[in-house]
Each structure stands twice: as C-alpha cells, then as structure tokens.
Design a protein around this motif. Sequence first.
Motif, PDB file in Angstrom:
ATOM      1  N   MET A 166       0.824  -1.205   0.000  1.00 52.88           N
ATOM      2  CA  MET A 166       0.000   0.000   0.000  1.00 52.88           C
ATOM      3  C   MET A 166       0.862   1.260   0.000  1.00 52.88           C
ATOM      4  N   GLU A 167       1.954   1.223   0.757  1.00 50.03           N
ATOM      5  CA  GLU A 167       2.824   2.395   0.826  1.00 50.03           C
ATOM      6  C   GLU A 167       3.578   2.625  -0.489  1.00 50.03           C
ATOM      7  N   LEU A 168       3.939   1.529  -1.166  1.00 48.66           N
ATOM      8  CA  LEU A 168       4.571   1.675  -2.481  1.00 48.66           C
ATOM      9  C   LEU A 168       3.584   2.269  -3.479  1.00 48.66           C
ATOM     10  N   ASN A 169       2.358   1.797  -3.413  1.00 49.07           N
ATOM     11  CA  ASN A 169       1.316   2.345  -4.278  1.00 49.07           C
ATOM     12  C   ASN A 169       1.135   3.838  -4.035  1.00 49.07           C
ATOM     13  N   GLU A 170       1.079   4.226  -2.765  1.00 49.37           N
ATOM     14  CA  GLU A 170       0.918   5.639  -2.415  1.00 49.37           C
ATOM     15  C   GLU A 170       2.138   6.450  -2.828  1.00 49.37           C
ATOM     16  N   LEU A 171       3.322   5.861  -2.735  1.00 47.97           N
ATOM     17  CA  LEU A 171       4.556   6.543  -3.143  1.00 47.97           C
ATOM     18  C   LEU A 171       4.500   6.915  -4.622  1.00 47.97           C
ATOM     19  N   PHE A 172       4.092   5.970  -5.450  1.00 47.05           N
ATOM     20  CA  PHE A 172       4.040   6.226  -6.885  1.00 47.05           C
ATOM     21  C   PHE A 172       2.871   7.141  -7.249  1.00 47.05           C
ATOM     22  N   GLU A 173       1.756   7.015  -6.556  1.00 49.93           N
ATOM     23  CA  GLU A 173       0.629   7.908  -6.814  1.00 49.93           C
ATOM     24  C   GLU A 173       0.993   9.351  -6.478  1.00 49.93           C
ATOM     25  N   ARG A 174       1.700   9.529  -5.381  1.00 46.03           N
ATOM     26  CA  ARG A 174       2.131  10.868  -4.982  1.00 46.03           C
ATOM     27  C   ARG A 174       3.128  11.432  -5.996  1.00 46.03           C
ATOM     28  N   ALA A 175       4.040  10.578  -6.456  1.00 47.09           N
ATOM     29  CA  ALA A 175       5.022  11.024  -7.446  1.00 47.09           C
ATOM     30  C   ALA A 175       4.335  11.420  -8.750  1.00 47.09           C
ATOM     31  N   LEU A 176       3.323  10.665  -9.139  1.00 49.03           N
ATOM     32  CA  LEU A 176       2.577  10.983 -10.362  1.00 49.03           C
ATOM     33  C   LEU A 176       1.911  12.344 -10.239  1.00 49.03           C
ATOM     34  N   ARG A 177       1.340  12.603  -9.072  1.00 48.65           N
ATOM     35  CA  ARG A 177       0.694  13.899  -8.836  1.00 48.65           C
ATOM     36  C   ARG A 177       1.731  15.031  -8.858  1.00 48.65           C
ATOM     37  N   ASP A 178       2.874  14.803  -8.234  1.00 52.22           N
ATOM     38  CA  ASP A 178       3.907  15.843  -8.177  1.00 52.22           C
ATOM     39  C   ASP A 178       4.453  16.164  -9.569  1.00 52.22           C
ATOM     40  N   ILE A 179       4.712  15.123 -10.369  1.00 50.01           N
ATOM     41  CA  ILE A 179       5.219  15.341 -11.722  1.00 50.01           C
ATOM     42  C   ILE A 179       4.181  16.073 -12.569  1.00 50.01           C
TER      43      ILE A 179
END
Length: 368
Positions: free
Chosen positions: A328-341
């Motif tokens: 779940m934390e890996l999923n959130e990490l990539f989702e957050r990165a997608l939003r930031d980019i």
Amino acid sequence: MTFEEVIGQDEAKQSLVKLIEEHRVPHAMLFCGPMGCGKKALALAFASRLLGDSQLLRQWQHPDLHFSFPTIKKPTMGSDHQPVSDDYAQEWRELLSDGAYFSIEQWMDAMGAENQQAIITGAESDRLSRRLSIKASQGGYKVCVMWLPERMNVTSANKILKLLEEPPQQTVFILVSEEPEKLLETIRSRTQRFDFKRISDEAIEQALTERRGIDTDTAHRIARIANGSWTAALDSLRAGNEASLFFDLFAMLMRYAYSKKVKELKKWSESVAAFGREKQKRMIVYFNRMVRESFMYNFRNPELNYMTANEEQFCTRFAPFINERNVMELNELFERALRDISQNANAKMVFFDIALQTIILITRKQQA
C-alpha cells in the motif's frame, strides 16, 4: 475507415449504424471509454459512414471532415502564434494512415515534442468556427472529430461551448475523450454520451492471429496483458517498445534499492528525470502496475497476473519483497510522485525521493 476495420465492439457498431439508418444522429456526441478501446476508430468509422466512402476519406482529406487535436508550440513558432491543428495536418494524416489506434504518446512523438504539454488552444476553436460556418461542399453533413477535448484550455473550452450551443447547420461534433470528467459540465450537458467498454480478450486475440499472423499462444498472452486495449497490444509487438525500457528501469530501481546503492540510485534518478514529463508519468504508472503484479504473483494463481515473460521471470525472485507490509505504501509513493510530476515538481527531487523511500519499503520484510 469502415466499421469492419474496428477491433471488436460489435454492439457499439450496431448502435451507431442504427443511428444513421434511422436519421437520429445527434449534433454533438461524446465518445468515452478506456485508452485503446477504439473510441477514435469508431468516431472515424461513424464519420466516414456519414460522409460516404470515397478516396478522399481514405486519405483523410475530405473537405467536410474536420479534425481537432492537441498540439504543441515549437520554438520556431512566433511569440504571438497559438498552434492549431493545421500546423500539424501532415503529421496527423501520416499517423492516421498507419491506423486509427494510437496514443497521445505516439502523437507527441510524431509532433517532435520534448517537454511541452499538448493542448487545444483558443485559436483552434476560432479556426473550427470559421471552417464550420462554410456550407458543406458535398451538400450533406459536416463532421468535426475532436480528439482529447479534455486538453482544451479555458479559452478554447468556452468557445467550443458556444459552438455546441449554436451549432452550424448540418454539423456533427464527435468528441473523443479519455477523461470526460475534466470537461466543463456545460459541454458534457450539450452532448449525447456514448460509453464504450474495453475490447474483449477474445476479440484482441482473434485480431492478432487473423490480422497480424501471431501464433495462438503468443496472441493469448498479449491479449491478456493488453487489458482491452488494441493500442497496447500493438505496442507489445514493436521491438524495443517503451514498456521494455520501463521494465529495465523498474528492475534497476529495485535491485539498487535492495542493495542500498545510494550513489547508483542518484544516477538512476537523474537519468529518468531527463525524460519528458509525459514519459515520466507513463513510467510511474508502469511502476505501479509492476508493484501490483508482483504482489499478486505471491498468490500463485496465473489467472490473477497479466505479465510478459520477462516480467514474470523477474517476479519469480522479486515478488516476495512486495507484500502486505509495503504494497500500500509503495502504491501511495508512486501515486504521490505521479501527482507531483503532473504539477511540475522538480523531477530530480521526485525520483530521488522515490529511490530512497523504496530502500526503506522493500527491505522492511527482512527487518520485520
């Protein structure tokens, strides 16, 4: 483009043909559905049927067929110039000549985009207004196919809304959207919406064997991985496709993170930060998919996984490191990165943060 050339979507084809036969064609239509399901192909087949099959349509130069699509502004364009579809008409027709199934990423490559964001400008709406005010040259319909209308800027959206509210005579608008929720509510309310489903695995498998000469076993695997997208199926056939690059970068990230090689991870983050933002976003989406596939691989049920042979081979050893403690934390990490980019954050910082956080998350199993 004929309906026979559209992959699958038999029910949708029948419904659209019936609209024409019963003279119930709406003046504004909104085609929605997942990427690669054939929305654009259906729109082109519908437009071709309305205008009548001709050599002009085969070359996509019919005088009563108008295209509108996202464009970029090149450095060579004047400071006051707003790019319009006419600026890229040749590139558009060349891409269409290879088939109606292509992605925004392929279109960006065709335009020679680097880090630009493709949009539909206010000048483009003005161009459409002028073109569509002219009487149809063939005495029938005028058809405007707008691809990815969600990429209209505010000025363009407001001008298109006015066109939809007061449409030129005998004009049909077909808006082909992958993210209709991003359109103005007033635009959505002025259109008749058509939702198309993903293409069935069986239809993709059949098309791969009959149209591309792929053997049955390979076609079956490709169809499963494509997840209802003929565009994705075609991409998997291309040597050196982008997914292969993303796989290599994902494997590299995980291996470096597992070994805690911070120096190499910094180089990795600088390398991917050099990609254009659209490509970075596609890569992050791919990484998130691989996390999901790795986690599901642990259940040892082949029906739950959708991977290439290379991906599956990698997961035989890597999958145990993606588990209930970190998935779940890996999923959130990539989702957050997608939003930031997407919000134009500093790419080097975003990807180096991914690298450092991945060290913590995938080594957690051994520390638990």
